[in-house]
Motif scaffolding. Structure first.
Motif, mmCIF file in Angstrom:
data_model
loop_
_atom_site.group_PDB
_atom_site.id
_atom_site.type_symbol
_atom_site.label_atom_id
_atom_site.label_comp_id
_atom_site.label_asym_id
_atom_site.label_seq_id
_atom_site.Cartn_x
_atom_site.Cartn_y
_atom_site.Cartn_z
ATOM 1 N N ASN A 18 -20.461 2.610 -40.426
ATOM 2 C CA ASN A 18 -19.881 2.358 -38.911
ATOM 3 C C ASN A 18 -19.051 3.696 -38.788
ATOM 4 O O ASN A 18 -18.640 4.479 -39.744
ATOM 5 N N HIS A 19 -18.474 4.071 -37.700
ATOM 6 C CA HIS A 19 -17.625 5.094 -37.257
ATOM 7 C C HIS A 19 -16.661 4.711 -36.304
ATOM 8 O O HIS A 19 -16.679 3.464 -35.639
ATOM 9 N N THR A 20 -15.548 5.454 -36.366
ATOM 10 C CA THR A 20 -14.277 5.122 -35.474
ATOM 11 C C THR A 20 -14.411 5.677 -34.216
ATOM 12 O O THR A 20 -15.333 6.735 -34.002
ATOM 13 N N GLY A 21 -13.763 5.376 -33.174
ATOM 14 C CA GLY A 21 -13.713 5.837 -31.792
ATOM 15 C C GLY A 21 -13.017 7.063 -31.790
ATOM 16 O O GLY A 21 -12.388 7.586 -32.993
ATOM 17 N N ARG A 22 -13.046 7.990 -30.899
ATOM 18 C CA ARG A 22 -12.436 9.291 -30.624
ATOM 19 C C ARG A 22 -11.342 9.033 -29.706
ATOM 20 O O ARG A 22 -10.088 9.354 -30.115
ATOM 21 N N THR B 251 -14.250 0.780 -33.495
ATOM 22 C CA THR B 251 -15.537 0.987 -34.495
ATOM 23 C C THR B 251 -16.805 0.582 -33.945
ATOM 24 O O THR B 251 -16.812 -0.386 -33.082
ATOM 25 N N SER B 252 -17.937 1.163 -34.268
ATOM 26 C CA SER B 252 -19.146 0.768 -33.894
ATOM 27 C C SER B 252 -20.295 1.257 -35.036
ATOM 28 O O SER B 252 -19.908 2.225 -35.712
ATOM 29 N N PRO B 253 -21.570 0.739 -34.801
ATOM 30 C CA PRO B 253 -22.535 1.321 -35.731
ATOM 31 C C PRO B 253 -22.657 2.815 -35.598
ATOM 32 O O PRO B 253 -22.895 3.173 -34.337
ATOM 33 N N THR B 254 -22.958 3.559 -36.696
ATOM 34 C CA THR B 254 -23.372 4.990 -36.353
ATOM 35 C C THR B 254 -24.678 4.948 -35.944
ATOM 36 O O THR B 254 -25.882 4.573 -36.712
ATOM 37 N N LEU B 255 -25.125 5.975 -35.064
ATOM 38 C CA LEU B 255 -26.506 6.473 -34.548
ATOM 39 C C LEU B 255 -27.320 6.843 -35.956
ATOM 40 O O LEU B 255 -28.381 6.503 -36.058
ATOM 41 N N ASP B 256 -26.887 7.790 -36.620
ATOM 42 C CA ASP B 256 -27.582 8.251 -37.661
ATOM 43 C C ASP B 256 -26.435 8.561 -38.815
ATOM 44 O O ASP B 256 -25.852 9.626 -38.818
ATOM 45 N N THR C 149 -21.285 14.288 -37.526
ATOM 46 C CA THR C 149 -20.410 13.497 -36.460
ATOM 47 C C THR C 149 -21.069 12.226 -35.934
ATOM 48 O O THR C 149 -22.312 12.332 -35.779
ATOM 49 N N PRO C 150 -20.308 11.308 -35.119
ATOM 50 C CA PRO C 150 -20.868 10.351 -34.425
ATOM 51 C C PRO C 150 -21.635 10.952 -33.237
ATOM 52 O O PRO C 150 -21.347 12.030 -32.434
ATOM 53 N N GLY C 151 -22.583 10.202 -32.612
ATOM 54 C CA GLY C 151 -23.381 10.430 -31.383
ATOM 55 C C GLY C 151 -22.716 9.858 -30.429
ATOM 56 O O GLY C 151 -23.244 10.295 -29.117
ATOM 57 N N TYR C 152 -21.850 9.008 -30.418
ATOM 58 C CA TYR C 152 -21.061 8.225 -29.296
ATOM 59 C C TYR C 152 -19.817 7.905 -29.483
ATOM 60 O O TYR C 152 -19.441 7.671 -30.836
ATOM 61 N N ASP C 153 -19.059 7.837 -28.494
ATOM 62 C CA ASP C 153 -17.501 7.109 -28.849
ATOM 63 C C ASP C 153 -17.474 5.496 -28.568
ATOM 64 O O ASP C 153 -17.704 5.242 -27.201
ATOM 65 N N PRO C 154 -17.377 4.688 -29.538
ATOM 66 C CA PRO C 154 -17.442 3.342 -29.242
ATOM 67 C C PRO C 154 -16.133 3.018 -28.256
ATOM 68 O O PRO C 154 -16.217 1.824 -27.903
ATOM 69 N N ALA C 155 -14.895 3.641 -28.427
ATOM 70 C CA ALA C 155 -14.022 3.288 -27.592
ATOM 71 C C ALA C 155 -14.355 3.532 -26.084
ATOM 72 O O ALA C 155 -14.080 2.402 -25.169
ATOM 73 N N SER C 156 -15.022 4.630 -25.514
ATOM 74 C CA SER C 156 -15.514 4.710 -24.385
ATOM 75 C C SER C 156 -16.606 3.790 -23.997
ATOM 76 O O SER C 156 -16.601 3.030 -23.085
#
Length: 521
Positions: A350-354, A360-365, A370-377
């Motif tokens: 998982n990764h955290t939001g920016r 938090t949300s599952p990591t794309l890769d 770095t994450p591919g998207y922002d789970p907070a957004s």
């Protein structure tokens, strides 16, 4: 905010002529806020602004030209922006009642986020630190509306909301640091005249890039338009872009130090520290002292840093961030915002939001840096877009047959001009508006500044805001005009209900204290 924006149709770009704007819509409503039952009037509409003072002087409030020319050629006509807004006012209160102008950032965003989330009379019901889910969503009375102390105006930047851009190269005329602030200054002057608010106490409330806008706008209003401000309220501030932890360049180590307290707050929130702090704020004061002391000293040595000091620094960083010592050494003690978001929870994929690192949300890769998207957004964007579109059409009775543009990002040719008129003859530098805010404070010494931020915001870290304010080129006595308020939330501090409550109470107290104006002591 950088939300997930629905793709716009091709005809949603700048329009070919000034055209006829839809008539304003006026409705009434009520809400319970600040222990009061408040009845208010809501006006939704647009105001035209020119790209220069001379052009603006030739425009009437309904967008007609007074210069005697036909203006029928969109490739030659002067550029004009119709800026959309929603104005809430309370009748029967003491006069003159304060008025507060709200706007979001981007740059390129409408003000739907502040309107539906912060201090307006209604707000979106959203989950605190997890995805809100899919429709149907809930719109509710906002018990923390600012209407108990101030009338409020939510303004969409040129090209967003229900606004339109017209004439020759309107994007070039309105999309830039200076151009944007000039447009907002003309909008505010027109608004004050249309609604007879010239003698009201006046406040700016900007979020994210909106704080950048506020610094420039305050200077334009105070020193060129002779429109004094009682206060400037900054939420999730960035005034000096060399502090940005997402776009660090070699040789600039400052962002790493200024982001460290946010890393530490995030690691504590997710229980990634070997020794969990008993209380957050004393812990962060300790981290701040290390960040701008031993840590910044170590970074400043570059390749001359002794191995023993590098090892000791990595171990201390581990204590504060939870990141492995070996990883910190491989990163040369320098971890960007995206790398931290991707790595902190790494073992859980998982990764955290920016915007808000509580999310938090599952990591794309998992193999990416770095994450591919922002789970907070991703967690709230659909709710805000859907509820605003429903609310403005069904309750505020505006927008039938029109497309509401949440942002300008998908418009043809959208590009932001980061250059500054005052810096055209100097070497390229990162955008800074500290000078603008300082000029406004010096020439309007009664103006007060309120800095608000979230401990879990990695888009605009809270300690960077403190650093920026401490480096304003102002006399020491004017530093007393600045107050600091921080919250256990992220970039959009209002996503956390306790923080929204605190934000209301602190902003309301700020306005009550400053609405009489007067000179600084």
């Amino acid at each position: 905010m950088d939300p997930c924006i629905p793709r716009l149709h091709a005809d949603d770009g700048p329009s070919p002529g000034i055209g006829m704007a839809p008539p304003d819509s006026t409705t009434t409503g009520s809400t319970n806020a600040g222990a009061q039952h408040i009845t208010y009037k809501a006006v939704v509409g647009t105001l035209p602004v020119g790209a220069s003072d001379a052009d603006d002087a030739m425009l009437t409030l309904d967008g007609k030209w007074m210069d005697g020319k036909t203006h029928t050629d969109p490739d030659k006509d002067p550029p004009v922006a119709r800026m959309s807004y929603v104005y809430y006012s309370v009748a029967g209160a003491h006069a003159p009642r304060p008025v507060t102008f709200f706007y979001n950032g981007g740059p390129g965003s409408s003000t739907m986020w502040l309107h539906m989330g912060s201090l307006g009379p209604k707000h979106v019901v959203s989950a605190d630190n997890k995805p809100t889910g899919a429709a149907p969503y809930q719109l509710a009375d906002n018990p923390y509306s600012l209407l108990d102390v101030s009338d409020v105006v939510f303004i969409d930047m040129p090209g967003t909301g229900f606004g339109t851009l017209q004439g020759k190269e309107p994007g070039k005329a309105f999309w830039g640091v200076d151009q944007d602030a000039e447009a907002f200054s003309r909008f505010i002057a027109r608004f004050l005249g249309k609604y007879d608010r010239w003698n009201s106490p006046k406040y700016l409330f900007g979020e994210s890039y909106g704080t950048t806008r506020s610094a420039v706008l305050a200077n334009v209003l105070c020193n060129r338009k002779d429109i004094g401000l009682n206060g400037v309220i900054l939420l999730s501030q960035i005034l000096f872009f060399d502090t940005d932890i997402d776009t660090v360049t070699p040789g600039n180590d400052l962002p790493f130090a200024l982001a460290l307290p946010t890393y530490a707050a995030t690691a504590a929130y997710h229980h990634k520290l070997a020794q969990q702090p008993a209380a957050l704020e004393p812990f962060l004061k300790e981290v701040e002292a290390f960040a701008t002391g031993p840590y910044l000293h170590a970074l400043a040595q570059g390749t001359e840093l002794p191995a023993a000091e590098k090892q000791a620094t990595a171990e201390k960083l581990h204590d504060y961030t939870g990141l492995p010592v070996e990883y910190l050494l491989r990163a040369n003690l320098r971890v960007s915002g995206g790398e931290f978001e991707h790595t902190l929870l790494g073992g859980e994929l998982n990764h955290t939001g920016r915007l808000d690192t509580r999310f938090t949300s599952p990591t794309l890769d998992p193999l990416e840096k770095t994450p591919g998207y922002d789970p907070a957004s991703s967690a709230v964007s659909s709710a805000y877009v859907s509820v605003f579109n429903s609310y403005v059409r069904n309750e505020l009775k505006y927008g039938e047959g029109l497309t509401f543009k949440p942002s300008a990002y998908a418009l043809p040719g959208f590009k932001w001009d980061w250059s500054r008129k005052a810096q055209q003859d100097s070497l390229p530098t990162a955008t800074e508006v500290l000078t603008d805010l300082a000029l406004a404070m010096k020439q309007n010494p009664g103006m007060q500044v309120m800095v608000n931020g979230g401990y879990y915001d990695l888009a605009t870290p809270f300690y960077a805001a403190v650093y920026e304010e401490h480096h304003l080129p102002i006399p020491q006595k004017l530093a007393g005009n600045i107050e600091y308020d921080f919250y256990e939330s992220g970039h959009m501090v209002y996503l956390h209900q306790d923080s929204l409550h605190q934000l209301h109470d602190r902003v309301a107290a700020f306005i009550r204290r400053t609405e009489a104006g007067g000179m600084a002591q």
